[in-house]
Design an enzyme around this catalytic site. Structure first.
Site, PDB file in Angstrom:
ATOM      1  N   HIS A  42       1.603   4.962   6.458  1.00  0.00           N
ATOM      2  CA  HIS A  42       1.304   5.623   5.191  1.00  0.00           C
ATOM      3  C   HIS A  42       1.599   7.118   5.309  1.00  0.00           C
ATOM      4  O   HIS A  42       1.988   7.602   6.371  1.00  0.00           O
ATOM      5  CB  HIS A  42      -0.159   5.374   4.802  1.00  0.00           C
ATOM      6  CG  HIS A  42      -0.484   3.924   4.635  1.00  0.00           C
ATOM      7  ND1 HIS A  42      -1.044   3.170   5.639  1.00  0.00           N
ATOM      8  CD2 HIS A  42      -0.307   3.092   3.579  1.00  0.00           C
ATOM      9  CE1 HIS A  42      -1.207   1.923   5.212  1.00  0.00           C
ATOM     10  NE2 HIS A  42      -0.761   1.847   3.972  1.00  0.00           N
ATOM     11  N   ASP A  70      -2.174   5.870  12.218  1.00  0.00           N
ATOM     12  CA  ASP A  70      -1.458   5.455  11.017  1.00  0.00           C
ATOM     13  C   ASP A  70      -0.139   6.230  10.912  1.00  0.00           C
ATOM     14  O   ASP A  70      -0.123   7.404  10.523  1.00  0.00           O
ATOM     15  CB  ASP A  70      -2.318   5.705   9.779  1.00  0.00           C
ATOM     16  CG  ASP A  70      -1.677   5.145   8.504  1.00  0.00           C
ATOM     17  OD1 ASP A  70      -0.518   4.704   8.566  1.00  0.00           O
ATOM     18  OD2 ASP A  70      -2.352   5.163   7.454  1.00  0.00           O
ATOM     19  N   SER A 104       0.813  -1.216   0.000  1.00  0.00           N
ATOM     20  CA  SER A 104       0.000   0.000   0.000  1.00  0.00           C
ATOM     21  C   SER A 104       0.847   1.267   0.000  1.00  0.00           C
ATOM     22  O   SER A 104       0.366   2.327  -0.422  1.00  0.00           O
ATOM     23  CB  SER A 104      -0.943   0.002   1.211  1.00  0.00           C
ATOM     24  OG  SER A 104      -0.217  -0.174   2.415  1.00  0.00           O
TER      25      SER A 104
END
Length: 476
Positions: free
Chosen positions: A451, A448, A205
């Site tokens: 990312h 998070d 990702s």
């Protein structure tokens, strides 16, 4: 006067001894003149210019000659001490002698060989005059170059502005190499440079995060057509018809053939067949001009390791009868297999960029124990040293890369590095944290710190990409 034959023999013997002594002295001087110039540059370089990355603690027997320049951002004297073993690991390259005319006597001077120490690590694309990856983040009042309102490609969990991130200073930085400038990506120039070409992203990702950043930067000029043959968001293809240029993404978080132990539960261990190609991408990249391959964070999840279809270990598994191994064990094997797949391609004329391991920035706890990333500015180069598992993953990856890069050169396959590890270690401020979703009452969600916000720091990855492609095109 005539000498007695015995005395005449003694005189000749003394004469020969004197002559031999003179010749011996001349030979000794000649050897000193020859040997000292050979070894002095090597000794001087060892003391002043380089040190070696320590060998990995992994139990696999691999060559570990990756080196760092003293000026490389990961060089720290206390972290990478120069030892005799590390000096022995450094490689010597004998430069062919250069013959010079001796003008006064009209004869050639004695040929000299010069030993030059070439570090095998790092790299800066086709042009070695500037190391793009050694530098600092500097203020850039012109950023960002798009917003979450002007770009269609931003996923929700990266849309930090939408979900209320209060600060925007993290958008006002660009990367400045120590010895040159890294231009900000010009979308028109990039599209023209890529006219008639194709670009693929392979990985997890974060690889998709990188691709979406590029789509956003190019959206200032034009939008692509979605020409995907699958509805799976992990396998997409976009085409820019005005430039005959296309971009694809191939999902492969482990790079090798993978299966689930439980089809309905992603939290259960994955099966990694560490010696088998993942054909979802290895059979697809043959005709691409450029391929960016990366992987990292999935290797910390529970996994079962297979070789020849037999279990050889596991990570975070409950079975006591299976050998428990580290993340670097599977990471090394996976990259070795991925590079083997690339180097086995027939008639592949493109260039593969390895985007190096990028660390996460959890502080105050693990990702599932309240860890967060709340900083709002980059680190300076002397404020933080990468260590622990991130450094081990990076070293493991570099070692396999160097082996594959040499093999690729023999096979006519070009593999080079986009070294983002230290560059992004300095950006703890660029993650979504809690701003990848709306807060939910009575629901606690992990922050998070893996990312990256869009727009955000990884937009600079495409500055690097454009410069590296430029250098490749010039090299061709």
């Amino acid at each position: 006067m005539t000498l007695h034959p015995i005395n005449e023999g003694k005189t000749q013997l003394l004469t020969r001894r004197k002559t031999s002594s003179k010749i011996a002295h001349l030979v000794a001087v000649a050897l000193i003149i020859t040997i000292v110039p050979i070894y002095y540059p090597y000794i001087h370089y060892l003391l002043d210019k380089a040190t070696a990355i320590p060998s990995s603690t992994d139990d696999l027997n691999v060559e570990t000659t990756t080196t760092l320049s003293r000026h490389h951002p990961l060089y720290r004297s206390h972290l990478f001490p120069t030892t005799q073993k590390e000096e022995n690991d450094l490689k010597l390259v004998i430069v062919p002698p250069v013959k010079k005319e001796h003008r006064k006597r009209g004869r050639r001077k004695r040929e000299r060989r010069e030993v030059v120490l070439k570090p095998t690590g790092g790299g800066s694309g086709g042009n070695k005059s500037c190391d793009l990856f050694s530098g600092e983040w500097v203020e850039n009042p012109e950023g960002p170059y798009y917003t979450n309102l002007t770009c269609w490609a931003i996923q929700e969990h990266q849309n930090c502005m939408k979900f209320g991130r209060p600060d925007q200073d993290f958008l006002k930085w660009r990367w400045k190499p120590n010895d040159c400038e890294l231009p900000v990506l010009d979308p028109v120039h990039f599209l023209e440079m890529m006219r008639g070409k194709s670009l693929a992203f392979v990985g997890d990702s974060v690889a998709r995060n990188h691709m979406q950043s590029l789509l956003c930067l190019l959206s200032r000029v034009t939008y692509p057509n979605d020409v995907s043959t699958s509805s799976d968001q992990n396998f997409r293809r976009w085409e820019y018809p005005d430039y005959n240029f296309n971009i694809s993404i191939f999902w492969s978080p482990y790079l090798v053939n993978t299966d689930r132990t439980d089809r309905n539960d992603i939290t259960k261990p994955f099966k990694l067949y560490l010696d088998e190609f993942d054909e979802s991408w290895t059979t697809q990249i043959q005709d691409f001009n450029y391929v960016i391959i990366s992987a990292g964070q999935w290797f910390f999840r529970p996994t079962m390791f297979y070789s020849n279809r037999l279990v050889i270990g596991c990570l975070y598994c409950p079975e006591s009868t299976i050998r428990h191994r580290s993340s670097t064990f599977s990471y090394r094997r996976a990259w070795r297999t991925a590079f083997k797949a690339i180097n086995s391609l027939t008639n592949f004329k493109g260039t593969v960029f390895l985007r190096s391991f990028v660390p996460s920035h959890f502080e105050g706890g693990r990702w599932d124990k309240g860890g967060d990333c709340v900083r709002t500015k980059p680190f300076k180069g002397n404020e933080s040293v990468m260590e622990d598992y991130s450094l081990e993953m990076y070293k493991t990856q570099l070692q396999e890369y160097k082996i594959a890069e040499r093999e690729g050169r023999r096979n006519g396959v070009k593999i080079t590095i986009m070294d983002m590890t230290q560059v992004m270690h300095l950006r703890p401020d660029g993650h979504p944290s809690k701003y990848g979703h709306w807060p939910l009452q009575n629901v606690t969600m992990a922050n998070d710190c893996v990312h990256w916000c869009l727009p955000g720091p990884i937009d600079a990855w495409n500055d690097f990409l454009m410069e590296l492609i430029k250098r490749e095109e010039i090299g061709r």
